[in-house]
Write a protein that holds these residues in place. Structure first.
Motif, PDB file in Angstrom:
ATOM      1  N   LEU A 274       0.829  -1.205   0.000  1.00 56.70           N
ATOM      2  CA  LEU A 274       0.000   0.000   0.000  1.00 56.70           C
ATOM      3  C   LEU A 274       0.866   1.259   0.000  1.00 56.70           C
ATOM      4  O   LEU A 274       0.623   2.193  -0.762  1.00 56.70           O
ATOM      5  N   MET A 275       1.883   1.253   0.842  1.00 55.38           N
ATOM      6  CA  MET A 275       2.742   2.430   0.932  1.00 55.38           C
ATOM      7  C   MET A 275       3.490   2.680  -0.373  1.00 55.38           C
ATOM      8  O   MET A 275       3.542   3.821  -0.853  1.00 55.38           O
ATOM      9  N   THR A 276       4.072   1.637  -0.955  1.00 55.36           N
ATOM     10  CA  THR A 276       4.804   1.833  -2.214  1.00 55.36           C
ATOM     11  C   THR A 276       3.846   2.205  -3.342  1.00 55.36           C
ATOM     12  O   THR A 276       4.215   2.978  -4.222  1.00 55.36           O
ATOM     13  N   ASN A 277       2.615   1.686  -3.314  1.00 56.31           N
ATOM     14  CA  ASN A 277       1.615   2.100  -4.307  1.00 56.31           C
ATOM     15  C   ASN A 277       1.274   3.576  -4.180  1.00 56.31           C
ATOM     16  O   ASN A 277       0.871   4.214  -5.150  1.00 56.31           O
ATOM     17  N   ASN A 278       1.419   4.129  -2.974  1.00 58.91           N
ATOM     18  CA  ASN A 278       1.153   5.547  -2.737  1.00 58.91           C
ATOM     19  C   ASN A 278       2.401   6.408  -2.902  1.00 58.91           C
ATOM     20  O   ASN A 278       2.405   7.577  -2.517  1.00 58.91           O
ATOM     21  N   GLY A 279       3.471   5.819  -3.431  1.00 60.23           N
ATOM     22  CA  GLY A 279       4.686   6.581  -3.700  1.00 60.23           C
ATOM     23  C   GLY A 279       5.593   6.779  -2.497  1.00 60.23           C
ATOM     24  O   GLY A 279       6.502   7.606  -2.533  1.00 60.23           O
TER      25      GLY A 279
ATOM     26  N   GLN B 120      12.302   2.448   2.060  1.00 56.17           N
ATOM     27  CA  GLN B 120      13.102   2.904   3.197  1.00 56.17           C
ATOM     28  C   GLN B 120      12.204   3.501   4.286  1.00 56.17           C
ATOM     29  O   GLN B 120      12.388   3.230   5.467  1.00 56.17           O
ATOM     30  N   LYS B 121      11.226   4.307   3.885  1.00 48.57           N
ATOM     31  CA  LYS B 121      10.308   4.889   4.873  1.00 48.57           C
ATOM     32  C   LYS B 121       9.439   3.810   5.500  1.00 48.57           C
ATOM     33  O   LYS B 121       9.146   3.864   6.698  1.00 48.57           O
ATOM     34  N   TYR B 122       9.020   2.818   4.705  1.00 45.65           N
ATOM     35  CA  TYR B 122       8.266   1.699   5.269  1.00 45.65           C
ATOM     36  C   TYR B 122       9.116   0.981   6.318  1.00 45.65           C
ATOM     37  O   TYR B 122       8.652   0.704   7.424  1.00 45.65           O
TER      38      TYR B 122
ATOM     39  N   ILE C 173      -5.157   4.305   8.756  1.00 43.33           N
ATOM     40  CA  ILE C 173      -4.536   4.199   7.429  1.00 43.33           C
ATOM     41  C   ILE C 173      -5.534   4.013   6.291  1.00 43.33           C
ATOM     42  O   ILE C 173      -5.131   3.922   5.132  1.00 43.33           O
ATOM     43  N   ILE C 174      -6.844   4.004   6.602  1.00 48.35           N
ATOM     44  CA  ILE C 174      -7.840   3.944   5.535  1.00 48.35           C
ATOM     45  C   ILE C 174      -7.825   5.258   4.769  1.00 48.35           C
ATOM     46  O   ILE C 174      -7.724   6.334   5.353  1.00 48.35           O
ATOM     47  N   ASN C 175      -7.917   5.169   3.454  1.00 45.41           N
ATOM     48  CA  ASN C 175      -7.865   6.341   2.561  1.00 45.41           C
ATOM     49  C   ASN C 175      -6.625   7.179   2.806  1.00 45.41           C
ATOM     50  O   ASN C 175      -6.683   8.400   2.844  1.00 45.41           O
TER      51      ASN C 175
ATOM     52  N   TRP D 256       2.909  10.354   7.471  1.00 42.22           N
ATOM     53  CA  TRP D 256       2.721  10.618   8.893  1.00 42.22           C
ATOM     54  C   TRP D 256       1.582   9.800   9.464  1.00 42.22           C
ATOM     55  O   TRP D 256       1.613   9.408  10.631  1.00 42.22           O
ATOM     56  N   ARG D 257       0.559   9.487   8.652  1.00 35.56           N
ATOM     57  CA  ARG D 257      -0.547   8.660   9.151  1.00 35.56           C
ATOM     58  C   ARG D 257      -0.109   7.217   9.354  1.00 35.56           C
ATOM     59  O   ARG D 257      -0.590   6.536  10.264  1.00 35.56           O
ATOM     60  N   PHE D 258       0.826   6.742   8.532  1.00 33.47           N
ATOM     61  CA  PHE D 258       1.382   5.410   8.760  1.00 33.47           C
ATOM     62  C   PHE D 258       2.201   5.399  10.055  1.00 33.47           C
ATOM     63  O   PHE D 258       2.199   4.412  10.786  1.00 33.47           O
TER      64      PHE D 258
END
Length: 173
Positions: A18-23, A27-29, A76-78, A83-85
């Motif tokens: 999900l995170m990589t799909n959102n750009g 590394q941040k993950y 983390i929805i929508n 920062w929300r992660f």
């Protein structure tokens, strides 16, 4: 344990996609787990001291932990913001401190000298089953319904588990 760990495993498996799909970079993950570890090391001594080592307090910790886990998915929805992660993983860390450290204590309280090993083994097995099923279950639901519905489903499962534990808490010691 199976539900908590199945849902918890989403952070180790499907949240990265999900995170990589959102750009957001890998590394941040990865840094989310550094943040989580630091939070656990710093906060656990304080949070566990807020609760006495009693049967009722440990049951309350499991209930609160399940609720905190639940809200980590709503955060983390929508979501496309890093920062929300970070806030979500903070809730996961708090849920882990509350619930996952209290469950073995509760299991030990239910046990006697004749079945202590068996009961602790069942607790460990339940966690392992949840870890094994979590990515598979999450991947299936994500493929069928999408990320938001999946995380809402896990939120609802945690609420149901919490409700069940509240009802159980009223009917036991």
């Amino acid at each position: 344990m199976i539900v908590i760990w199945s849902c918890y495993e989403q952070w180790n498996s499907n949240v990265s996609v999900l995170m990589t799909n959102n750009g957001i970079s890998v590394q941040k993950y990865s840094s989310l787990f550094t943040i989580s570890t630091i939070e656990i090391v710093v906060l656990q001594p304080f949070i566990t001291r807020l609760f006495p080592n009693t049967f009722k307090a440990n049951k309350l910790r499991v209930i609160l932990g399940a609720l905190v886990f639940a809200f980590s998915y709503m955060i983390i929805i929508n979501n496309g913001d890093y920062w929300r992660f970070v806030v979500g993983i903070t809730f996961v860390s708090l849920g882990e401190i509350l619930a996952l450290t209290a469950i073995p204590i509760l299991l030990n309280r239910y046990a006697n000298d004749g079945n202590r090993g068996t009961i602790q083994a069942i607790g460990s097995l339940s966690g392992a089953i949840g870890c094994a099923l979590g990515p598979l279950l999450g991947g299936y639901i994500i493929t069928s319904l999408g990320y938001n519905s999946t995380f809402f489903t896990f939120f609802a499962l945690h609420l149901l588990i919490s409700l069940f534990l509240i009802i159980l808490r009223k009917h036991t010691i």
